[in-house]
Design an enzyme around this catalytic site. Structure first.
Site, short mmCIF file in Angstrom:
data_model
loop_
_atom_site.label_atom_id
_atom_site.label_comp_id
_atom_site.label_asym_id
_atom_site.label_seq_id
_atom_site.Cartn_x
_atom_site.Cartn_y
_atom_site.Cartn_z
CE LYS A 68 -4.01 1.84 2.58
NZ LYS A 68 -4.95 1.58 3.68
CB SER A 143 -8.10 3.49 2.57
OG SER A 143 -7.34 2.93 3.61
CB SER A 167 -8.61 0.66 5.60
OG SER A 167 -9.31 1.88 5.62
#
Lengths: 479, 101
Positions: A68, A143, A167
């Site tokens: 990420k 996310s 997330s």
């Protein structure tokens, strides 16, 4: 089936036996990333010049993974999917990245996320929306959107993600993969761009529960750079991995279940998983939690996370780093940089956070949110004295179509908006696994357990995974 | 508690070193109303005012102070590597006192 689509242990065995090389896996992963980038938009950066790694006895050696874009990677662009960091290249590695490097893991790309982690749709990153590999007209949620899309589409066997409210677990559920957020402090947050420090966790997205055990075992540990990390030498997820969970006790929350009854297919799916749990020899009971407290999780999460985010992101000024805009004074530079660098959503969240923290508002807003946090954490901790885990639906829907939901706060008193944030409030280990398909889209269940009982939730999830027999998208399709 | 007006939203924004744009106020005011409505629900929970706020997930028993030995995690050249403009290994900004640089 390509080796890239197999569980980590099988990939490792093939690497050791010379049936495939780290170079071949890496090239295949990069090719898949490029082929799907236009349709899915999983990546901010694809590391085309990444080199293969030597194979050792470590299961992760030589295997590609994705990371990420809010985890600091030395010498590699790290944007947190925000314009304000669009040219930021870190000078150090996050601890979890260092640990994977030391195990010869091959990072092949940085994944798109909701801007600064502060969104739940996968649509707010500065390089565009991430599309769900199961149906590109639908979102992945966020996310950790790009990480979920990259694993679900088979670009990588695993990806790192971060989880402040849900997330990792929400996008994992919508994409038909496993998402694991371990106990708070099990994995160091050093090098993670903070969103809300008391809720932020580093975790992983994988295709199997055992793969999640391997990844977390590799990146966990006490870190002197993160004073909230702890000595976890007694937590050995792979060594203690078993699908024999006979005699374990689970509970589900009556109020969530009652709400789910409004959506018959979702309720039936959840009850089927409950029947699987019983078939595995587990006992399952219903427990009630004050409905108003459950409905307060959503605003409490918003209040705490916005307040902490306001403070955490005050270092993004464009002066020492970041995409600076011009101005005649340092103040003007900062104001112009932050006005242009943050999207409307982020600026809105910051103002809400600041309002909540004002002295005259603190008692009713910030402290009441923290009081709800106490009530829910105390209740769950009390229940975990009787039970090995809480099982709940990961969501009450399949992945929404673009345009059907956005990141503006809903005015409804929603039970399923932030139910997974229970895991963040208490730092509880929490894992999401796919539980079937509705309308040809994945649905999922979540198992959350007591602090430091990560092995328990892994093993319960593993037993259920075996019974459910879900096939991830990437292993269903011919490559 | 304070009232939400366009003026104090802009005031908060400026304290946070950014501006809100005219077209953004509508969503903003609605979201504020929503969060206040939700927070009202919390205020109505019996005995909420007597609960001690929880600021952190759980007590970490392992926290120890490190030895008081000076160390450095960042070299000067690394510290300025991402700055937009530098001079003599320092970050250059517009002149603070006395007008344009």
């Amino acid at each position: 089936m390509s080796y890239l689509d197999k569980p980590l242990e099988e990939i490792h065995a093939a690497l050791k036996e010379g049936k495939v090389t780290s170079r071949e896996l890496t090239i295949e992963s990069l090719n898949r990333a490029h082929v799907t980038q236009e349709s899915l938009n999983s990546f901010v950066t694809i590391l085309d010049d990444v080199k293969e790694e030597k194979i050792t006895d470590d299961v992760l050696s030589g295997i590609p993974y994705a990371c990420k874009d809010n985890l600091s990677t030395k010498g590699i662009l790290t944007t947190a999917s925000s314009n304000i960091l669009s040219d930021y290249v870190p000078v150090f590695d996050a601890t979890c990245i260092e640990k994977l490097k030391s195990k010869n893991a091959v990072m092949m790309g940085k994944t798109v996320m909701d801007e600064l982690g502060m969104g739940g749709t996968g649509t707010t990153g500065h390089t565009g929306v991430v599309r769900n590999p199961w149906d590109q007209t639908r979102m992945t949620a966020g996310s950790s959107a790009g990480s979920a899309a990259a694993v679900a589409s088979g670009i990588v066997p695993y990806a790192l993600g971060t989880d402040t409210g849900d997330s990792i677990r929400k996008p994992a559920g919508y994409c038909g993969i496993v998402g694991f957020k371990p106990t708070y402090g099990l994995v160091s947050r050093w090098g993670l761009f903070a969103f809300a420090s008391s809720l932020d966790h580093v975790g992983c997205l994988t295709k199997t529960v055992k793969d999640a055990a391997y990844v977390i075992d590799a990146i966990k540990g006490l870190d002197e750079k993160d004073m909230t990390s702890f000595d976890s030498s007694n937590i050995k997820l792979v060594e203690n991995y078993t699908t024999n969970v006979k005699g374990k006790k689970l509970f589900y929350i009556k109020e969530l279940n009652d709400e789910l009854k409004n959506s018959k297919e979702y309720y039936d799916n959840f009850m089927k998983v409950i029947s699987y749990a019983k078939a595995c020899g587990m006992e399952v009971y219903e427990e009630s939690i004050n409905e108003n407290i459950l409905r307060s999780i959503y605003p409490a999460y918003m209040a705490i996370s916005c307040a902490e985010a306001t403070s955490n992101n005050s270092n993004l000024t464009g002066i020492p780093f970041g995409s600076r805009k011009n101005g005649l004074t340092p103040d003007e530079v900062m104001i112009n940089t932050r006005t242009e660098g943050f999207s409307e959503l982020i600026r809105r969240r910051f103002v809400i956070g600041s309002f909540i923290l004002q002295k005259e508002n603190q008692e009713k807003l910030f402290k009441n949110a923290q009081r709800i946090r106490r009530l829910i954490v105390d209740k769950m901790t009390e229940l975990f004295k009787k039970y090995d885990g809480c099982i709940m639906p990961n969501s009450d829907s399949i992945a929404p179509h673009f345009g059907d939901v956005n990141d503006v706060m809903s005015d409804k008193y929603l039970l399923f908006a932030e139910n997974l944030a229970i895991g963040n409030f208490g730092g509880f280990p929490s894992i999401t696994i796919p539980s079937g398909l509705i309308d040809n889209m994945p649905v999922a269940v979540n198992i959350t357990g007591a602090v430091k009982q990560d092995s328990n939730v892994i093993n319960i999830a593993a037993a259920l995974e075996e019974k459910i027999g879900f096939k991830p998208l990437s292993t269903k399709e011919e490559k | 508690m304070q009232k939400i007006t366009k003026e104090n939203i802009q005031d908060y924004a400026l304290k946070l070193m950014f501006k809100m744009k005219e077209e953004e106020f509508e969503t903003f005011e609605k979201e504020f109303e929503t969060i206040l409505k939700h927070m009202d629900l919390i205020s109505k929970i019996d005995g909420i005012e007597k609960v001690e706020p929880l600021v952190f997930p759980f007590k970490n028993e392992d926290v120890k102070l490190r030895k008081d030995v000076a160390n450095s995690t960042l070299t000067t050249s690394d510290a300025v590597k991402n700055a937009h403009e530098t001079i003599y290994d320092e970050v250059k900004v517009p002149k603070v006192v006395g007008g344009e640089s």
